[in-house]
Design a protein around this motif. Structure first.
Motif, PDB file in Angstrom:
ATOM      1  N   VAL A  18       6.283   6.320  -8.513  1.00  0.00           N
ATOM      2  CA  VAL A  18       5.992   4.894  -8.495  1.00  0.00           C
ATOM      3  C   VAL A  18       6.134   4.441  -7.052  1.00  0.00           C
ATOM      4  O   VAL A  18       7.180   4.620  -6.432  1.00  0.00           O
ATOM      5  N   LEU A  19       5.068   3.878  -6.522  1.00  0.00           N
ATOM      6  CA  LEU A  19       5.064   3.363  -5.153  1.00  0.00           C
ATOM      7  C   LEU A  19       5.095   1.845  -5.225  1.00  0.00           C
ATOM      8  O   LEU A  19       4.207   1.232  -5.807  1.00  0.00           O
ATOM      9  N   PHE A  20       6.150   1.242  -4.667  1.00  0.00           N
ATOM     10  CA  PHE A  20       6.268  -0.213  -4.656  1.00  0.00           C
ATOM     11  C   PHE A  20       5.970  -0.722  -3.255  1.00  0.00           C
ATOM     12  O   PHE A  20       6.562  -0.263  -2.274  1.00  0.00           O
ATOM     13  N   ILE A  21       5.050  -1.666  -3.160  1.00  0.00           N
ATOM     14  CA  ILE A  21       4.710  -2.281  -1.881  1.00  0.00           C
ATOM     15  C   ILE A  21       4.872  -3.788  -2.020  1.00  0.00           C
ATOM     16  O   ILE A  21       4.206  -4.411  -2.842  1.00  0.00           O
ATOM     17  N   ASP A  22       5.747  -4.340  -1.214  1.00  0.00           N
ATOM     18  CA  ASP A  22       5.989  -5.776  -1.216  1.00  0.00           C
ATOM     19  C   ASP A  22       5.081  -6.435  -0.181  1.00  0.00           C
ATOM     20  O   ASP A  22       4.619  -5.781   0.759  1.00  0.00           O
ATOM     21  N   ASP A  23       4.816  -7.706  -0.349  1.00  0.00           N
ATOM     22  CA  ASP A  23       3.998  -8.484   0.599  1.00  0.00           C
ATOM     23  C   ASP A  23       2.623  -7.852   0.840  1.00  0.00           C
ATOM     24  O   ASP A  23       2.156  -7.740   1.975  1.00  0.00           O
ATOM     25  N   MET A  24       1.967  -7.459  -0.240  1.00  0.00           N
ATOM     26  CA  MET A  24       0.655  -6.822  -0.101  1.00  0.00           C
ATOM     27  C   MET A  24      -0.378  -7.751   0.526  1.00  0.00           C
ATOM     28  O   MET A  24      -1.388  -7.286   1.046  1.00  0.00           O
ATOM     29  N   HIS A  25      -0.121  -9.056   0.508  1.00  0.00           N
ATOM     30  CA  HIS A  25      -1.057  -9.997   1.128  1.00  0.00           C
ATOM     31  C   HIS A  25      -1.129  -9.799   2.642  1.00  0.00           C
ATOM     32  O   HIS A  25      -2.059 -10.272   3.272  1.00  0.00           O
TER      33      HIS A  25
END
Length: 113
Positions: A18-25
């Protein structure tokens, strides 16, 4: 892509990733293109062992930027997308979190929340 080969070596049904990426914007188009390659790779998809969890501000993903194009492309591919909108926390909820984190009674935490 070396990263794609690396991910294929790691992705196993017994050991999902599972790859979590925050602030994708804030992601740029080349980074989103890499994620698209990973998500749409038939070998990785067939293993059902890779999940991308991304967080972004809802007002940012609705714009015409790279993230909006990325989401449209993933949606058109038929890949599964689940959107969860999270609202603002209430003052009471923030107070409960502060109280719990500091191990203090809720009535003494109002000024901190």
């Amino acid at each position: 892509l070396i990263f794609l080969t690396f991910l294929k070596a790691l992705c196993q049904k017994e050991r999902p990733i599972v790859l979590f990426i925050d602030d994708m914007h804030w992601a740029d188009a080349p980074s989103l293109d890499l994620l698209k390659v990973l998500l749409l790779d038939p070998d990785i998809a067939s293993r059902q062992a890779f999940m991308l969890v991304g967080a972004c501000r809802s007002n940012e993903s609705a714009s015409n930027g790279p993230l909006s194009a990325f989401l449209r492309d993933i949606d058109k591919s038929g890949a599964s997308i689940t959107k969860i909108e999270v609202g603002d926390l209430t003052q009471k909820a923030v107070n409960e979190l502060v109280s719990s984190a500091l191990n203090m009674p809720q009535d003494t935490c109002h000024s901190l929340a």
